[in-house]
Motif scaffolding. Structure first.
Motif, PDB file in Angstrom:
ATOM      1  N   GLY A 176       0.767  -1.231   0.000  1.00 49.59           N
ATOM      2  CA  GLY A 176       0.000   0.000   0.000  1.00 49.59           C
ATOM      3  C   GLY A 176       0.797   1.280   0.000  1.00 49.59           C
ATOM      4  N   SER A 177       2.084   1.213  -0.290  1.00 49.49           N
ATOM      5  CA  SER A 177       2.866   2.452  -0.357  1.00 49.49           C
ATOM      6  C   SER A 177       3.914   2.326  -1.457  1.00 49.49           C
ATOM      7  N   GLY A 178       4.585   3.429  -1.716  1.00 48.71           N
ATOM      8  CA  GLY A 178       5.656   3.426  -2.714  1.00 48.71           C
ATOM      9  C   GLY A 178       6.876   2.645  -2.259  1.00 48.71           C
ATOM     10  N   MET A 179       6.916   2.308  -0.969  1.00 49.24           N
ATOM     11  CA  MET A 179       8.035   1.550  -0.428  1.00 49.24           C
ATOM     12  C   MET A 179       7.846   0.047  -0.615  1.00 49.24           C
ATOM     13  N   SER A 180       6.642  -0.371  -0.974  1.00 47.91           N
ATOM     14  CA  SER A 180       6.333  -1.790  -1.094  1.00 47.91           C
ATOM     15  C   SER A 180       7.110  -2.436  -2.242  1.00 47.91           C
ATOM     16  N   ASN A 181       7.606  -3.626  -1.977  1.00 45.86           N
ATOM     17  CA  ASN A 181       8.366  -4.417  -2.955  1.00 45.86           C
ATOM     18  C   ASN A 181       9.594  -3.673  -3.484  1.00 45.86           C
ATOM     19  N   SER A 182      10.288  -2.970  -2.607  1.00 44.78           N
ATOM     20  CA  SER A 182      11.476  -2.223  -2.989  1.00 44.78           C
ATOM     21  C   SER A 182      12.674  -2.740  -2.192  1.00 44.78           C
ATOM     22  N   THR A 183      13.665  -3.239  -2.910  1.00 41.75           N
ATOM     23  CA  THR A 183      14.868  -3.758  -2.263  1.00 41.75           C
ATOM     24  C   THR A 183      15.576  -2.677  -1.459  1.00 41.75           C
TER      25      THR A 183
END
Length: 65
Positions: free
Chosen positions: A30-37
């Motif tokens: 639910g955020s721009g941080m999701s699924n970010s290494t």
């Protein structure tokens, strides 16, 4: 007093780093941080730093007693 501050700051860092790591891993979405290494790595580093602060604060408390 200093040891308590270190422990509180360390605990906050562990909690915040844990949330960031879980977002980076895609567990919390639910955020721009999701699924970010990038956020996964930043979160893990923050958890480690936080645990170090808690350890230093705990050690300082034990030496006084």
């Amino acid at each position: 007093m200093k040891s308590r501050v270190l422990m509180i700051v360390g605990l906050v860092a562990v909690l915040l780093g844990g949330v960031w790591a879980l977002q980076g891993a895609g567990v919390i979405g639910g955020s721009g941080m999701s699924n970010s290494t990038t956020w996964l790595v930043i979160g893990i580093v923050l958890v480690v730093v936080g645990l170090g602060l808690v350890a230093v604060g705990t050690r300082s408390t034990r030496r006084r007693a």
